[in-house]
Design an enzyme around this catalytic site. Structure first.
Site, PDB file in Angstrom:
ATOM      1  N   LYS A  75      -4.074  -6.163  -1.657  1.00 14.88           N
ATOM      2  CA  LYS A  75      -3.435  -4.891  -1.947  1.00 14.88           C
ATOM      3  C   LYS A  75      -3.261  -4.129  -0.636  1.00 14.88           C
ATOM      4  CE  LYS A  75      -7.922  -3.341  -3.821  1.00 14.88           C
ATOM      5  NZ  LYS A  75      -8.551  -4.503  -4.423  1.00 14.88           N
ATOM      6  N   ASP A 109     -11.034   0.583   4.084  1.00 16.58           N
ATOM      7  CA  ASP A 109     -10.478  -0.610   4.732  1.00 16.58           C
ATOM      8  C   ASP A 109      -8.968  -0.720   4.582  1.00 16.58           C
ATOM      9  OD1 ASP A 109     -10.609  -1.284   1.985  1.00 16.58           O
ATOM     10  OD2 ASP A 109     -10.708  -3.413   2.449  1.00 16.58           O
ATOM     11  N   ASP A 136      -6.871  -0.862   1.834  1.00 17.22           N
ATOM     12  CA  ASP A 136      -6.144  -1.594   0.796  1.00 17.22           C
ATOM     13  C   ASP A 136      -5.849  -0.754  -0.446  1.00 17.22           C
ATOM     14  OD1 ASP A 136      -8.742  -1.522  -0.190  1.00 17.22           O
ATOM     15  OD2 ASP A 136      -8.901  -3.680  -0.545  1.00 17.22           O
ATOM     16  N   ARG A 137      -6.392   0.462  -0.525  1.00 19.20           N
ATOM     17  CA  ARG A 137      -6.136   1.315  -1.688  1.00 19.20           C
ATOM     18  C   ARG A 137      -5.301   2.525  -1.275  1.00 19.20           C
ATOM     19  NH1 ARG A 137     -11.025   0.842  -5.864  1.00 19.20           N
ATOM     20  NH2 ARG A 137     -11.740  -1.219  -5.265  1.00 19.20           N
ATOM     21  N   SER A 161     -15.131  -1.741   1.619  1.00 23.38           N
ATOM     22  CA  SER A 161     -13.947  -1.097   1.048  1.00 23.38           C
ATOM     23  C   SER A 161     -14.116   0.409   0.907  1.00 23.38           C
ATOM     24  CB  SER A 161     -13.593  -1.747  -0.287  1.00 23.38           C
ATOM     25  OG  SER A 161     -12.353  -1.263  -0.764  1.00 23.38           O
ATOM     26  N   HIS A 162     -14.112   0.899  -0.325  1.00 18.12           N
ATOM     27  CA  HIS A 162     -14.126   2.332  -0.613  1.00 18.12           C
ATOM     28  C   HIS A 162     -15.548   2.883  -0.725  1.00 18.12           C
ATOM     29  CE1 HIS A 162     -14.327  -0.057  -4.207  1.00 18.12           C
ATOM     30  NE2 HIS A 162     -14.828   0.953  -4.866  1.00 18.12           N
ATOM     31  N   ASP A 173      -8.066   4.190   1.668  1.00 14.29           N
ATOM     32  CA  ASP A 173      -9.523   4.107   1.642  1.00 14.29           C
ATOM     33  C   ASP A 173     -10.084   3.538   2.942  1.00 14.29           C
ATOM     34  OD1 ASP A 173      -8.663   1.472   1.250  1.00 14.29           O
ATOM     35  OD2 ASP A 173     -10.413   0.968   0.031  1.00 14.29           O
TER      36      ASP A 173
END
Length: 557
Positions: free
Chosen positions: A384, A285, A287-288, A118-119, A283
């Site tokens: 998300k 991947d 999702d943010r 992710s982030h 981010d």
């Protein structure tokens, strides 16, 4: 015909996936059989209701971070060993997390394997991650992650197909033994989905009618770069200068792909220096998201509340389907609760973790939800969705500007005039010693159990309630305990302290503070100034500096 090899192995400690899968340093995953063990355990743990691994169809994608190429080959070999029927893989193994959720749902796949941390930063000395998503497109529930962990603790042999190296750089279908591998463009399906949710013509018309309106999208060298370029440049006809850092890089260009004011400082500085009207980032991947405007930062808590407020007027998907309920993670500010009350729809406070929203969505009881950690989304998928949130804001701007010119700051202030303002901030203390962080939280838990905090007054704030958040899932009846220490004051202000499991080493202490105001004179106040008295109370109550040795947080959002 592909030979299936049986390889002796032994368990590794700590292969316990959280809500966001298993995240470790790259060097941990590079240990002999470490990745093979975990992926086989993951495949064996596929719920039998979905048919298990035999004849399964698995969507595979990720953010393209360092070590992804090697893991893609492991997934092929393990899939052959477990009798998986088909892999649907993004071009070069790259698919954003929300796009993968959509593909799982559209293709009615058994599930998905996502290669992302992710982030978190990427590169040979940084992080890698693997997570499993179920057939609804959402993160695996604890029943599945617990099973993965149990298998990982007893694994003794691997079943691996003796397959040649697969080329994921070409679109199309190839056959390896009994396994079909289909390589797809991960962008197309996602853009088609967005066209069923938003009015692209209305957004284009807004840009055409407001030639002076300038926006900038920052892909942060992550997976959403190609998606952002496709949407903003190709679909909406904006200039190339409207996007930045839109080529996915294995190490994210040495940057930290987390869309907040600290790590997206290049975007923040450019928007400020050039006086741009709208800025957004996503981010690693995808999702943010972060939304900013001219001299305006939209907290994720305010963002989801504002999207919910305008949903049925500005977004065709909600005009058609309505808004069946709203939800937020427990640490997220209560701004969306106020919107739900005004809309007369039910609303939920859930633990941190998107799977809790997924249960509500699958039951038709939640349409829009969000987390203060820059995650916003709706029931169009079960993750998300960063770009969804950006398109929602552009839809709101297009809608509001039909009446009169308005920017991001105008929309914020208009919202506060209706609902009041929930001042909110989060302090992150990253990679602190795990044991002392636990000691700090356990001390607070002990005080809560002994009821030592109730009616205690510090700097004028009197404690009305203190607990360790516990959630009874209204859909499946499961109970989640110890989800974060909450201290709620008589004026409605809140302090929340929890340890995050999204880092790859050490512990991250997250300290959340929230203060509500319905005094219009305060609505333009700077957040940190407004919250300073409450932050001082939080630091005194938690004794955070004593336990962590940190005088300053790593990140303030």
């Amino acid at each position: 015909m592909v030979n299936i090899l049986t390889v002796s192995t032994q368990p590794f400690e700590g292969q316990k996936p959280g809500t966001s899968g298993l995240r470790k340093r790259v060097k941990v995953f590079q240990q002999e059989n470490y990745t093979e063990n975990f992926i086989q355990a993951m495949l064996e743990a596929i719920p039998q209701a979905d048919g298990g691994p035999k004849n399964a169809t698995i969507v595979v994608g990720g953010d393209g971070r360092y070590y992804s190429d090697e893991v893609l080959q492991v997934i092929v070999k393990a899939s052959l060993g477990q009798g998986v029927s088909k892999l649907i893989v993004g071009l070069n193994g790259i698919v954003s997390t929300p796009a993968a959720s959509n593909i799982i749902r559209q293709r009615k796949a058994t599930g998905g394997i996502l290669l992302t941390a992710s982030h978190n930063p990427g590169g040979p000395d940084y992080d890698f991650g693997i997570k499993y998503n179920c057939s609804n497109g959402g993160p695996a529930p604890e029943s599945v992650t617990d099973k993965i962990y149990e298998i990982s603790k007893t694994i003794k042999e691997l079943k691996l197909g003796d397959a040649p190296k697969i080329d994921f750089s070409k679109l199309g279908t190839q056959q390896v033994g009994d396994l079909t591998i289909e390589v797809i463009d991960g962008v197309n399906d996602y853009v088609d989905l967005m066209k069923t949710i938003f009015d692209f013509d209305a957004i284009k018309e807004f840009f055409n009618n407001n030639k002076d309106f300038k926006m900038l999208f920052d892909g942060m060298n992550g997976v959403t770069g190609p998606y952002g370029r496709r949407l903003f440049v190709e679909e909406f006809g904006l200039d190339d200068s409207s996007v930045m850092r839109c080529v996915p890089l294995p190490d994210f260009g040495g940057a930290h792909p987390d869309p907040n004011l600290t790590y997206a400082h290049d975007l923040v500085e450019t928007v400020d220096k050039k006086g741009l009207d709208f800025g957004a980032a996503s981010d690693g991947d995808g999702d943010r998201n972060m939304i900013i405007g001219k001299k305006a930062f939209v907290t994720p808590s305010d963002s989801v509340a504002i999207i919910a407020h305008y949903a049925k007027d500005a977004i065709p998907y909600f005009k058609k389907h309505g808004v069946n309920g709203l939800a937020r993670s427990m640490p997220t500010s209560q701004a969306i609760d106020l919107v739900a009350q005004k809309m007369n729809v039910e609303y939920f406070e859930v633990p941190t973790g998107w799977k809790f929203f997924g249960n509500l969505m699958d039951a038709g009881r939640c349409s829009i939800c969000g987390e203060e950690s820059f995650g916003t989304g709706s029931d169009h998928i079960r993750e998300k969705d960063g770009l969804w949130a950006v398109l929602a804001w552009l839809s709101i701007l297009a809608h509001v500007n039909k009446e009169k010119p308005a920017g991001v700051q105008d929309i914020l202030q208009a919202h506060y005039q209706i609902y009041g303002r929930n001042f909110f901030s989060r302090y992150d203390y990253e990679e602190v010693d795990g044991k002392t962080a636990e000691d700090m939280v356990n001390r607070l838990r002990h005080q809560i159990e002994k009821k030592e905090l109730i009616d205690k007054t510090i700097n004028g704030f009197t404690i009305a309630k203190a607990d360790d958040f516990e959630y009874l899932d209204p859909i499946d009846g499961s109970v989640s305990k110890k989800q974060g220490v909450r201290i709620i004051f008589k004026d409605g202000s809140r302090i929340i302290i929890r340890l995050s499991g999204t880092g790859s080493q050490g512990a991250t202490v997250r300290l959340y503070v929230e203060k509500y105001s319905n005094d219009a004179k305060e609505y333009t106040h700077e957040t940190q100034t407004a919250l300073k008295p409450l932050i001082d109370v939080a630091l005194e109550l938690s004794e955070l500096e004593k336990y962590t040795g940190r005088k300053e947080p790593t990140v303030i959002t």
